[in-house]
Design an enzyme around this catalytic site. Structure first.
Site, short mmCIF file in Angstrom:
data_model
loop_
_atom_site.label_atom_id
_atom_site.label_comp_id
_atom_site.label_asym_id
_atom_site.label_seq_id
_atom_site.Cartn_x
_atom_site.Cartn_y
_atom_site.Cartn_z
N LYS A 1 0.84 -1.21 0.00
CA LYS A 1 0.00 0.00 0.00
C LYS A 1 0.88 1.25 0.00
O LYS A 1 2.08 1.17 0.29
CB LYS A 1 -0.92 -0.01 1.23
CG LYS A 1 -0.18 0.00 2.57
CD LYS A 1 -1.13 -0.28 3.72
CE LYS A 1 -0.37 -0.34 5.04
NZ LYS A 1 -1.23 -0.80 6.15
N TYR B 1 16.31 30.88 6.31
CA TYR B 1 15.19 31.65 6.86
C TYR B 1 15.26 31.71 8.39
O TYR B 1 15.50 30.70 9.04
CB TYR B 1 13.86 30.99 6.48
CG TYR B 1 13.60 30.99 4.99
CD1 TYR B 1 13.50 32.19 4.28
CD2 TYR B 1 13.44 29.79 4.30
CE1 TYR B 1 13.24 32.18 2.91
CE2 TYR B 1 13.19 29.78 2.94
CZ TYR B 1 13.09 30.98 2.26
OH TYR B 1 12.84 30.96 0.91
C1 LIG Z 1 -0.45 -1.79 6.79
C2 LIG Z 1 -1.04 -3.05 7.27
C3 LIG Z 1 -0.22 -4.18 7.48
C4 LIG Z 1 1.28 -4.15 7.37
O1 LIG Z 1 1.83 -3.60 8.55
P1 LIG Z 1 3.42 -3.57 8.81
O2 LIG Z 1 3.51 -3.18 10.24
O3 LIG Z 1 3.98 -2.53 7.90
O4 LIG Z 1 3.92 -4.92 8.54
C5 LIG Z 1 -0.85 -5.37 7.83
N1 LIG Z 1 -2.19 -5.43 7.97
C6 LIG Z 1 -3.00 -4.37 7.82
C7 LIG Z 1 -4.46 -4.51 8.00
C8 LIG Z 1 -2.45 -3.15 7.47
O5 LIG Z 1 -3.24 -2.07 7.34
#
Ligand SMILES: *Cc1c(COP(=O)(O)O)cnc(C)c1O
Length: 394
Positions: A59, A287
């Protein structure tokens, strides 16, 4: 310089808007080491029993690493399926020709989205009875079967039906035409916390929900619970598949999980020196004059700033690597540029490479270092690099 220039030019992604970026032209870029990713995937696969599948969580553009190349590499080296958060993220992978199973972890709530998910063969998360009815109504018009993954809330208080309603919910879904239950899953809120109390409670609730299903004569489908932290921590949490994000990218979810397996960081952030000058004692830098030179001071200007994802909050605290040395950044970080104290970099040249995250010689700077300095987590740092930075797969 010349050899490196050719190497990097050779790997600039053709489909990127910066397709003409070369080392000599590029002011800043992200390097993605796909061999490190492949290594991490193989390490994870070796760590899992043969009963447990690896779902690569890609994702948010694979946590800023580039979803398509990460997905392809992960699948090639042993990942069994993919997960993304949103419908467009899934469509992007399908359009790239990826045929592996893909689960949308986020919520789908409109008929349009369900039709698109079905058309692109994306598997959906099912969180509520209302959604179940909507999914079934929408999909029955098409006459296609929709694999759904039932999400239980066991204590994260995010998506999902309360674990105590699991049996009731599963019974409803089983009665609805055109929905097939592909899995039941939940998500842990504190798997990285050294104190396992909440994680154990969530695990107990998950087990309890499944036991109740069985007691009602329902054979449970595939089950999953573990993110990276839970995967590295306890094989009792692995079930039929693990949903691994962060560890794929070579970072550990918590220091106490470092011993589990050997992971290599995948992402590096680099930029170039764009000007070198010496400022007079008493000169302010950037700045707001947060830094005043106490003596005549050689400084370097570097072509990367907060619009690229270098948080302005690191101003005057950031250290970078140049010629294998740790170099302090001075003054406020600006939108596109930042300044370095170049006292220990004699005869520094325009075009020399500055490593912001990554290794140079004996030193390395990780997303964890930035996260600690900013009181946040490495996940946020990785997702923070902007598309303005060309991504180079090495
Ligand atoms: C993002 C996510 C993961 C992965 O989590 P990590 O800590 O990056 O391994 C697993 N399950 C769900 C439902 C997520 O939203």
């Amino acid at each position: 310089m010349l050899r490196e220039e050719q190497t990097v030019r050779g790997f600039v992604q053709k489909d990127h808007n910066y397709q003409f970026a070369t080392v000599s032209q590029g002011r800043a870029w992200v390097e993605i080491n796909l061999s490190a990713l492949a290594h991490n995937v193989r390490q994870l696969k070796q760590f899992l029993s043969s009963q447990t599948e690896l779902m690569a969580v890609v994702k948010a553009d694979a946590y800023g690493h580039g979803a398509i190349s990460v997905a392809e590499t992960a699948l090639h080296h042993g990942a069994d399926s993919l997960a993304i958060a949103t419908l467009p993220e899934g469509i992007e992978l399908r359009q790239a020709g990826i045929t592996a199973p893909i689960l949308i972890l986020g919520a789908i709530n409109t008929p349009e989205e369900i039709r698109a998910a079905a058309a692109w063969q994306l598997e959906v998360t099912l969180c509520t009875p209302q959604q179940a009815l909507l999914f079934s109504d929408t999909i029955s018009v098409i006459g296609q079967n929709l694999p759904v993954h039932i999400k239980l809330d066991t204590g994260m208080s995010r998506l999902g039906t309360d674990w105590q309603q699991a049996t009731q919910f599963v019974r409803l879904v089983r009665q609805l035409p055109y929905l097939s239950i592909a899995s039941i899953y939940s998500h842990l809120a504190t798997a990285d916390d050294p104190d396992p109390t909440v994680m154990r409670l969530q695990h107990l609730r998950f087990c309890g929900a499944i036991a109740e299903l069985k007691a009602h004569g329902i054979v449970p489908p595939r089950l999953h619970l573990a993110n990276s932290a839970a995967t590295l921590r306890d094989s009792a949490l692995h079930y039929d598949l693990v949903r691994v994000g962060l560890a794929l990218y070579g970072l550990y979810p918590a220091p106490h999980l470092r011993c589990a397996i050997d992971l290599k960081p995948v992402l590096q952030v680099k930029a170039r020196v764009t000007q070198v000058k010496t400022i007079a004692a008493g000169s302010g830098v950037s700045y707001g004059y947060q830094f005043i030179a106490s003596q005549d001071l050689p400084i370097a200007i570097v072509g990367i700033g907060y619009a690229d994802g270098v948080p302005r909050n690191l101003s005057n605290r950031l250290r970078v690597l140049v010629r294998g040395q740790l170099v302090p950044q001075i003054g406020a970080i600006t939108m596109d540029q930042l300044m370095l104290d170049a006292s220990n970099l004699p005869d520094l040249q325009v075009g020399e490479i500055v490593t912001l995250i990554g290794r140079d010689g004996d030193f390395s700077i990780s997303a964890d270092d930035w996260a600690t300095a900013l009181d946040t987590i490495s996940w946020e740092i990785l997702c923070g690099f902007k598309h303005r930075l060309p991504r180079i797969n090495i």
